[in-house]
Scaffold this active site. Structure first.
Site, PDB file in Angstrom:
ATOM      1  N   CYS A 132      -3.864  -6.941  -0.980  1.00 47.73           N
ATOM      2  CA  CYS A 132      -3.282  -7.245   0.325  1.00 47.73           C
ATOM      3  C   CYS A 132      -4.302  -7.182   1.461  1.00 47.73           C
ATOM      4  O   CYS A 132      -5.101  -8.083   1.597  1.00 47.73           O
ATOM      5  CB  CYS A 132      -2.071  -6.351   0.583  1.00 47.73           C
ATOM      6  SG  CYS A 132      -0.938  -7.025   1.840  1.00 47.73           S
ATOM      7  N   GLU A 144       2.115  -7.196  -4.944  1.00 43.71           N
ATOM      8  CA  GLU A 144       1.818  -5.798  -4.632  1.00 43.71           C
ATOM      9  C   GLU A 144       3.088  -4.949  -4.717  1.00 43.71           C
ATOM     10  O   GLU A 144       4.134  -5.315  -4.183  1.00 43.71           O
ATOM     11  CB  GLU A 144       1.223  -5.721  -3.226  1.00 43.71           C
ATOM     12  CG  GLU A 144       0.838  -4.320  -2.777  1.00 43.71           C
ATOM     13  CD  GLU A 144       0.344  -4.293  -1.336  1.00 43.71           C
ATOM     14  OE1 GLU A 144      -0.357  -3.330  -0.978  1.00 43.71           O
ATOM     15  OE2 GLU A 144       0.657  -5.234  -0.569  1.00 43.71           O
ATOM     16  N   LYS A 160      -7.034   0.317  -3.561  1.00 44.61           N
ATOM     17  CA  LYS A 160      -7.120  -0.474  -2.336  1.00 44.61           C
ATOM     18  C   LYS A 160      -8.064   0.180  -1.325  1.00 44.61           C
ATOM     19  O   LYS A 160      -7.903   1.350  -0.960  1.00 44.61           O
ATOM     20  CB  LYS A 160      -5.717  -0.621  -1.753  1.00 44.61           C
ATOM     21  CG  LYS A 160      -5.597  -1.534  -0.552  1.00 44.61           C
ATOM     22  CD  LYS A 160      -4.121  -1.692  -0.207  1.00 44.61           C
ATOM     23  CE  LYS A 160      -3.874  -2.624   0.963  1.00 44.61           C
ATOM     24  NZ  LYS A 160      -2.420  -2.801   1.215  1.00 44.61           N
TER      25      LYS A 160
END
Length: 298
Positions: free
Chosen positions: A153, A43, A116
């Site tokens: 993540c 990331e 995300k």
């Protein structure tokens, strides 16, 4: 038989963006030399993890998808090496900002992007200051090597993300990551939990998982994080096939037969026996279709 070789990379990032990009490119080239066709970088690999603190100047790092120098460079690399690359970058779109991944196919085409969905906010991980919750929805990408799903993540902690991608047809799940110590309590170590939750996604959906994390100590003005690496690749039962240590730059590889996995998935019946009509609680925050206040009314 559809055999695909995959790789997870693990790197430390510093304040020199050019150096970060050069080492990421070197890792991709290394993985490709080892036979990898799908290569996962961590990331926000172009920079340090700037989300440790709230500083308006970091918004200058954001780029649009079309103009991103990071995306352009690694899409060209994907074409040169004939590999598939999920490319993590800090995205600006109008007046909004996202933590995003662009998916470069083996011919260098950008197949689309994912923003995300789950944005953390806590000591050292103050992402809500920088990123809006993603509005792309969970996505999968039909690449030259198979159907690839990408979560970013904090997404990796949510089974709904993995299941959604599996329902959309994902044959491999990728999770680029930046996670390590907790500034408010250095004794906390989530690395085992972190691995197990993703291994659970693999086992529950019967698809392999690739997770790439960063390493190294990164200091901000009022905090510091030691990223614990531990990147890994697991098979469709959740068994780890390759695992990095906590502090070394590494490239991990594994190979899967996607046709064999598809047959096993169909035979096991996990998706055949689902009961979506019973899962309404998942569409609520508290497990009920109405708020507590409304339920109290006659």
């Amino acid at each position: 038989m559809r055999s695909v070789s995959v790789a997870a990379t693990q790197l430390a990032c510093g304040s020199d963006v050019a150096k970060n990009l050069d080492q990421a490119e070197a890792a991709v080239r290394n993985a490709q030399r080892q036979g990898a066709e799908l290569i996962l970088l961590q990331e926000l690999f172009a920079t340090t993890y700037f989300c440790q603190q709230e500083r308006s100047g970091f918004f200058e790092l954001a780029e649009t998808l079309d103009s991103s120098s990071v995306v352009k460079r690694f899409a060209a690399l994907a074409k040169e090496l004939s590999v598939v690359l999920p490319i993590s970058f800090f995205e600006r779109a109008g007046n909004s900002f996202f933590n995003s991944v662009a998916l470069a196919d083996s011919d260098g085409r950008i197949l689309g992007s994912y923003r995300k969905s789950h944005i953390p906010d806590g000591p050292g991980y103050q992402e809500k200051y920088y990123f809006s919750p993603g509005d792309s929805g969970f996505r999968v990408f039909e690449t030259a090597v198979g159907v690839v799903g990408v979560g970013i993540c904090w997404d990796q902690w949510f089974p709904e993300c993995a299941r959604s991608m599996a329902l959309l047809g994902a044959e491999i799940l990728c999770y680029p990551t930046a996670i390590g110590s907790e500034p408010q309590d250095p004794s906390l170590d989530s690395s085992g939990h972190w691995q197990r939750v993703m291994a659970g996604h693999a086992a529950a959906n019967m698809v392999p998982v690739i997770a790439s994390n960063r390493i190294g100590l990164e200091r901000a003005e009022t905090s510091e994080i030691t990223f614990y690496g531990s990147s890994f690749i697991c098979d469709a039962t959740g068994e780890k096939l390759a695992e990095a240590d906590r502090s070394s730059a590494e490239v991990l590889t594994a190979t899967f037969d996607l046709d064999e996995l598809a047959t096993a998935r169909a035979s096991f019946g996990l998706f055949r026996d689902r009961r979506p009509e019973l899962y309404g609680a998942l569409l609520t925050l508290d497990g009920h279709s109405r708020s507590a206040a409304t339920r109290a009314l006659p």
